[in-house]
Design an enzyme around this catalytic site. Structure first.
Site, mmCIF file in Angstrom:
data_model
loop_
_atom_site.group_PDB
_atom_site.id
_atom_site.type_symbol
_atom_site.label_atom_id
_atom_site.label_comp_id
_atom_site.label_asym_id
_atom_site.label_seq_id
_atom_site.Cartn_x
_atom_site.Cartn_y
_atom_site.Cartn_z
ATOM 1 N N ASP A 1 -15.077 2.520 -53.406
ATOM 2 C CA ASP A 1 -15.492 1.119 -53.393
ATOM 3 C C ASP A 1 -16.933 0.949 -53.869
ATOM 4 O O ASP A 1 -17.819 1.697 -53.455
ATOM 5 C CB ASP A 1 -15.359 0.584 -51.957
ATOM 6 C CG ASP A 1 -15.788 -0.854 -51.854
ATOM 7 O OD1 ASP A 1 -15.103 -1.708 -52.417
ATOM 8 O OD2 ASP A 1 -16.836 -1.126 -51.220
ATOM 9 N N GLU B 1 -13.900 1.971 -58.348
ATOM 10 C CA GLU B 1 -13.925 0.508 -58.354
ATOM 11 C C GLU B 1 -15.300 0.092 -58.873
ATOM 12 O O GLU B 1 -16.256 -0.039 -58.127
ATOM 13 C CB GLU B 1 -13.679 -0.068 -56.957
ATOM 14 C CG GLU B 1 -13.442 -1.567 -56.979
ATOM 15 C CD GLU B 1 -14.590 -2.408 -56.445
ATOM 16 O OE1 GLU B 1 -14.585 -3.636 -56.670
ATOM 17 O OE2 GLU B 1 -15.511 -1.872 -55.795
HETATM 18 C C1 GLC Z 1 -15.815 -4.159 -53.471
HETATM 19 C C2 GLC Z 1 -14.676 -4.860 -52.775
HETATM 20 C C3 GLC Z 1 -15.126 -6.186 -52.284
HETATM 21 C C4 GLC Z 1 -16.273 -5.987 -51.338
HETATM 22 C C5 GLC Z 1 -17.381 -5.138 -51.955
HETATM 23 C C6 GLC Z 1 -18.328 -4.636 -50.916
HETATM 24 O O1 GLC Z 1 -16.209 -4.797 -54.622
HETATM 25 O O2 GLC Z 1 -13.593 -4.970 -53.646
HETATM 26 O O3 GLC Z 1 -14.084 -6.894 -51.662
HETATM 27 O O4 GLC Z 1 -16.803 -7.239 -50.974
HETATM 28 O O5 GLC Z 1 -16.873 -3.990 -52.603
HETATM 29 O O6 GLC Z 1 -17.753 -3.586 -50.180
#
Ligand code: GLC
Length: 645
Positions: free
Chosen positions: A281, A323
């Protein structure tokens, strides 16, 4: 045999750690150590001042993880090593949902898997399920304990059981690993707050505003509405804590090797429960550098490489998924470029494709998409994309100004148009999205909404038939691209969104909850009611995914090329593979649009359309006309599909 590069001291460490294991296991680890040691050492040497020590700690962690790995998962490792392309095959289909909103609990999800298997799903991303802070927790992205499950969802044993059950059905479990920050209530933060210096050093804490102000000069704001700025004063630590996201999400200090080792241990723990893919993430934010936007720094890739090499030694079945929702130019390094080629994440979100799908559907033009997607460097052969139409987050218009200018658009103007279109403010738009995080300083307006709501099947059903066509077109494009097409929960039933999203006080300020609807037993039953929206969407998506599974040209190994010179409402995607060529065409307009028949036959001599079974042929002028929002997949008519016997 070439001499191994692994230092004797490391071999000794491993021998001691694995002394109780049978010889064949010790041999397996020794081989992997030899294979991954150079990756590991190079990576830590690029980031940490004492790489030998850090590398030794990581190998010790890997050895402990390997020793604790259940036999069934060792067998899975062997299977994956024999089939290293398992996640790049055309029969991979992803689905992402919240366990509570899908099945109540983890056990409840396990009781409702037919809905997924019938859709062809082989990869299930369950949104954050590890123990979060109480109250507002950013949809679970503020983790309090990485070794416990959110109480209302079940226990660690339930998670292990679900992973086992999924594996027996050929579905890989995907779980979030939040690396950039922990909850203010996480043990490390608690210990920093009670004054333990070692834990204070896990975070980025400044006594006054001098350093934060210096960083702020070049830092963007992720949540300008509900969490302006990037630092939060905390009385307990008596300082300004780096908080990129919300005030209670404390950024970690990845320059401290102790943080790296902690996460390597967490990776082992989750891998040994049977988690097969770790979604890294907000990985882009891990490393901070003064004078930059503190995203996509080179150290991010070195850290990923170190973690991956560690994981590969102990649990080679486990994949990393980056991500990184970043601009098109920054995307490729997450799959590995330069010295990191083939050494970082195995999968990454194709944010650019997602943005371009929405841009094409709003503008009715493929020119920007052709330019921007065509300019991306080739995808490294070790990895592939998660392709998606939308996800649980908002849609931000990651359109490069240079790409826009190259096709005669202004970046700002086009982004403004897209926000107007998807909120339904633009005349003629059927969309009903919501504005997320309007930033008056930059004019940025991101968009929330389900695919149905953004295509014309929102609460007021502005254009149901057109919406279905657009919904299928968008998914057909993610399915033809190469990678793992991931269906976001709710889209398979054409959900207009959750009308009660704001009722929960912890969600009221965050309209991303509109596109995180529950999929209930009644919804699943509706997928079998002929003529219902749910049935139409579900069967349509299942058909796309089933067709895809039978097409060897849609293996990720086949490069993705765009066909130049088509009508400006038509995008052409070529997938050339030793078994034949597939030409994917989409008409992103509401009108019939022409494709010269000789362009089709130049690529596919004796064409057959296998997705909609449209009979293709030339008219008197030599043109094939695509109906509004049509998606065609064209192959040689004698192509034998995997699904045909
Ligand atoms: C990522 C997640 C998102 C979250 C962010 C902080 O982008 O997809 O939902 O707010 O990380 O953890």
């Amino acid at each position: 045999m070439p001499r191994s590069a692994v230092p004797d001291a490391i071999t000794d460490l491993v021998d001691a750690a694995l002394a109780d294991l049978p010889q064949h296991r010790r041999d397996a680890f020794a081989l992997r150590l030899e294979r991954w040691w150079p990756d590991l050492h190079d990576a830590v040497a690029a980031v940490y001042p004492s790489p030998d020590d850090v590398a030794a700690r990581l190998v010790t962690t890997a050895a402990a993880g390997f020793a604790a790995r259940p036999a069934e998962l060792h067998a899975l490792d062997d299977r994956r090593l024999l089939n290293p392309d398992w996640f790049r095959r055309p029969d991979m289909v992803g689905y992402a949902c919240y366990a509570d909103r899908y099945g109540g609990t983890l056990a409840g999800v396990g009781e409702r898997l037919d809905h997924l298997t019938d859709l062809g799903v082989t990869y299930l991303h369950l949104m954050p399920l590890l123990d979060p802070r109480p109250g507002d927790n950013d949809g679970g992205y503020a983790v309090r304990n990485y070794r416990a499950v959110r109480e209302d969802l079940g226990t660690i044993d339930d998670l292990r059981d679900l992973a086992t059950d999924l594996r027996s059905r050929g579905i890989s479990l995907v779980v979030d690993l939040v690396l950039n920050h922990v909850a203010r209530e996480h043990e490390w933060a608690e210990r920093a707050r009670t004054g333990e210096a070692a834990y204070r050093d896990y975070f980025l804490i400044h006594p006054d505003r001098e350093t934060p102000d210096a960083y702020e000069r070049t830092l963007p704001e992720v949540f300008p509405d509900f969490a302006p700025g990037n630092f939060t004063f905390d009385d307990d630590v008596n300082g300004w804590v780096w908080t990129t996201f919300n005030a209670w999400q404390w950024d970690l200090n990845w320059a401290n090797p102790a943080v790296l080792v902690e996460f390597a241990e967490i990776v082992m723990y989750l891998a040994n429960l049977g988690v097969e893919v770790l979604r890294l993430d907000a990985i882009a934010f891990l490393w901070k550098r003064l004078g930059t936007d503190c995203q996509n720094q080179p150290e991010v890739h070195a850290i990923t490489q170190a973690l991956r090499a560690t994981a590969r030694m102990a649990a080679p079945a486990v994949l990393f998924k980056a991500e990184a929702i970043v601009g098109p130019r920054e995307l490729l390094p997450y799959l590995g470029q330069g010295r990191h080629t083939g050494r970082v994440s195995d999968v990454a979100y194709h944010n650019s494709l997602m943005v371009q799908i929405w841009s094409m559907l709003a503008s009715g033009s493929t020119r920007l998409a052709e330019h921007a997607l065509g300019a991306l460097p080739p995808t490294p052969s070790s990895g592939t994309w998660v392709t998606y139409v939308r996800c649980h987050d908002d849609i931000g218009w990651a359109i490069d100004d240079g790409d826009a200018a190259a096709v005669g658009l202004s970046g700002d103007g086009h982004r403004r148009f897209l926000s107007d279109w998807y909120t339904g403010d633009f005349p003629g738009s059927p969309a009903e999205g919501l504005v997320f995080q309007h930033n008056p300083d930059t004019g940025d307006r991101r968009i929330s909404g389900t695919t149905a709501a953004l295509t014309g099947l929102g609460p007021s059903r502005r254009d149901p038939d057109g919406a279905f066509a657009r919904l299928f077109l968008a998914h057909a494009l993610t399915a033809v691209w190469g990678g793992i097409p991931v269906i976001w929960s709710g889209d398979e039933i054409a959900s207009p969104g959750d009308p009660a999203w704001a009722d929960d006080p912890a969600h009221a300020a965050d309209n991303r909850w509109v596109h995180r609807p529950a999929v209930t037993d009644a919804d699943r039953a509706a997928c079998r009611e002929p003529g219902s929206d749910a049935q139409r969407a579900y069967d349509g998506l299942a058909h796309i995914m089933r067709t895809r599974a039978g097409l060897p040209m849609l293996h990720a190994e086949a490069p993705v090329d765009l066909v130049p010179g088509l009508d400006d409402g038509v995008l052409g995607v070529l997938r050339r593979h030793p078994s034949g060529t597939l030409l994917g065409l989409v008409n992103v307009t509401g009108e019939h649009r022409p494709v010269p028949y000789d362009v089709i036959t130049r690529h596919v001599a004796d064409p057959r359309e296998v997705l909609s079974h449209h009979v293709i042929g030339p008219d008197d002028a030599g043109l094939s006309w695509m109906p509004p929002y049509a998606a065609w997949w064209i192959t040689e008519s004698q192509t034998r599909l995997f699904t045909e016997s």
